[in-house]
Design a protein around this motif. Structure first.
Motif, PDB file in Angstrom:
ATOM      1  N   GLU A  13       0.929  -1.201   0.050  1.00 10.37           N
ATOM      2  CA  GLU A  13      -0.037  -0.019   0.114  1.00 10.37           C
ATOM      3  C   GLU A  13       0.825   1.228   0.077  1.00 10.37           C
ATOM      4  N   LEU A  14       0.695   2.309  -0.941  1.00  8.53           N
ATOM      5  CA  LEU A  14       1.409   3.390  -0.974  1.00  8.53           C
ATOM      6  C   LEU A  14       0.437   4.618  -1.316  1.00  8.53           C
ATOM      7  N   LYS A  15       0.640   5.865  -0.844  1.00 10.29           N
ATOM      8  CA  LYS A  15      -0.117   7.038  -1.061  1.00 10.29           C
ATOM      9  C   LYS A  15       0.124   6.978  -2.803  1.00 10.29           C
ATOM     10  N   LEU A  16      -1.081   7.439  -3.239  1.00 12.77           N
ATOM     11  CA  LEU A  16      -0.895   7.564  -4.766  1.00 12.77           C
ATOM     12  C   LEU A  16      -0.001   8.852  -5.088  1.00 12.77           C
ATOM     13  N   ASP A  17       0.054   9.647  -4.360  1.00 14.70           N
ATOM     14  CA  ASP A  17       1.233  10.698  -4.712  1.00 14.70           C
ATOM     15  C   ASP A  17       2.446  10.245  -4.346  1.00 14.70           C
ATOM     16  N   ASP A  18       2.748   9.272  -3.407  1.00 16.91           N
ATOM     17  CA  ASP A  18       4.143   8.660  -3.513  1.00 16.91           C
ATOM     18  C   ASP A  18       4.462   7.731  -4.737  1.00 16.91           C
ATOM     19  N   VAL A  19       3.373   7.180  -5.188  1.00 16.00           N
ATOM     20  CA  VAL A  19       3.492   6.238  -6.406  1.00 16.00           C
ATOM     21  C   VAL A  19       4.176   7.050  -7.652  1.00 16.00           C
ATOM     22  N   HIS A  20       3.411   8.346  -7.720  1.00 15.07           N
ATOM     23  CA  HIS A  20       3.971   9.319  -8.754  1.00 15.07           C
ATOM     24  C   HIS A  20       5.260   9.772  -8.479  1.00 15.07           C
ATOM     25  N   GLU A  21       5.463  10.163  -7.410  1.00 14.37           N
ATOM     26  CA  GLU A  21       6.946  10.474  -6.916  1.00 14.37           C
ATOM     27  C   GLU A  21       7.881   9.465  -7.342  1.00 14.37           C
ATOM     28  N   PHE A  22       7.712   8.281  -6.838  1.00 15.54           N
ATOM     29  CA  PHE A  22       8.484   7.063  -7.196  1.00 15.54           C
ATOM     30  C   PHE A  22       9.089   7.115  -8.659  1.00 15.54           C
ATOM     31  N   PHE A  23       7.968   7.137  -9.621  1.00 18.04           N
ATOM     32  CA  PHE A  23       8.388   7.218 -10.812  1.00 18.04           C
ATOM     33  C   PHE A  23       8.915   8.297 -11.504  1.00 18.04           C
ATOM     34  N   ASP A  24       8.766   9.656 -11.102  1.00 17.30           N
ATOM     35  CA  ASP A  24       9.490  10.857 -11.328  1.00 17.30           C
ATOM     36  C   ASP A  24      11.099  10.721 -11.562  1.00 17.30           C
ATOM     37  N   GLY A  25      11.426  10.130 -10.514  1.00 21.09           N
ATOM     38  CA  GLY A  25      13.011  10.056 -10.359  1.00 21.09           C
ATOM     39  C   GLY A  25      13.482   8.712 -10.342  1.00 21.09           C
ATOM     40  N   TYR A  26      12.739   7.788 -10.933  1.00 19.69           N
ATOM     41  CA  TYR A  26      13.188   6.215 -10.919  1.00 19.69           C
ATOM     42  C   TYR A  26      13.800   5.927 -12.274  1.00 19.69           C
ATOM     43  N   GLU A  27      15.218   5.313 -12.105  1.00 19.37           N
ATOM     44  CA  GLU A  27      15.949   4.763 -13.339  1.00 19.37           C
ATOM     45  C   GLU A  27      15.388   3.623 -13.673  1.00 19.37           C
ATOM     46  N   LEU A  28      14.533   3.296 -14.907  1.00 16.03           N
ATOM     47  CA  LEU A  28      14.080   1.963 -15.228  1.00 16.03           C
ATOM     48  C   LEU A  28      15.059   1.082 -15.724  1.00 16.03           C
ATOM     49  N   PRO A  29      14.883  -0.160 -15.444  1.00 15.84           N
ATOM     50  CA  PRO A  29      15.763  -1.250 -16.311  1.00 15.84           C
ATOM     51  C   PRO A  29      15.779  -0.967 -17.546  1.00 15.84           C
TER      52      PRO A  29
END
Length: 209
Positions: A13-29
């Motif tokens: 379970e994650l806050k919806l805003d945290d999910v967007h924050e995660f992908f904003d700065g995430y380096e994908l495979p």
């Protein structure tokens, strides 16, 4: 050798805003060029976009799926929490309109307890097995790696999985954002034991016709 996921269970379970924050700065495979985050009513879908052209545009790529719910958070001395703070003990005073809760002031009058601040916050719940949380087979394992990193980012929930990497079985267990030790144990199939212990009623010499 292609890596794949055999078993998976998630209660993240994650806050919806945290999910967007995660992908904003995430380096994908390297196999994934980008992800598309789409909301459909109360469902959140994170779809992989292939980095190479060897996957047809008509082939559905792996996607993470979550249900969106609302949780009420309460303001406390330690920040916003799901559990409301303990109310101050007051006195019960009855009148014609029913009982009132509060505390007595120096003048003997009832003082109402201060109202607790609260708010509704949307959460993305990645809950279920592999078929529910991690869908489609193209780019399945790279998207599983994304899910593992998302589990480390989450503060609540557990992710357990068994995957094959370069021909070896690997166990994954992440609890409340922390990796935990895990191993794969090979046991007999209980269905095979049941079949061995099953009596053949047709050809049993101890049963007379």
């Amino acid at each position: 050798m292609t890596s794949r996921v055999y078993r998976l269970h998630s209660t993240l379970e994650l806050k919806l805003d945290d999910v967007h924050e995660f992908f904003d700065g995430y380096e994908l495979p390297v196999e994934i060029e980008d992800v598309e985050v789409t909301r459909r009513n109360n469902t959140l879908i994170v779809s992989a976009v292939a980095a190479e052209d060897n996957i047809s545009k008509y082939t559905p790529t792996a996607q993470l799926k979550a249900s969106i719910t609302e949780n009420r958070l309460y303001e406390t001395e330690d920040g916003w929490q799901e559990t409301p703070p303990e109310p101050d003990m007051g006195a019960s005073v009855g009148d014609g309109d029913g009982p009132q809760w509060g505390s007595f002031s120096d003048s003997g009058q009832v003082q109402e307890e201060p109202e607790i601040n609260s708010k509704l916050v949307e959460y993305a719940c990645f809950k279920g097995d592999r078929e529910t949380v991690l869908q489609n087979t193209a780019l399945q394992y790279p998207m599983f790696e994304v899910l593992c990193d998302l589990a480390k980012f989450a503060e609540k929930g557990t992710l357990t999985a068994i995957a094959a990497v370069d021909g070896d079985l690997v166990a994954v267990r992440i609890v409340d954002g922390e990796e935990r030790s895990a191993s794969v144990e090979v046991v007999d199939d209980p269905r095979e034991r049941e079949s061995k212990n099953t009596v053949n009623w047709r050809d049993n010499k101890f049963i007379s016709g």
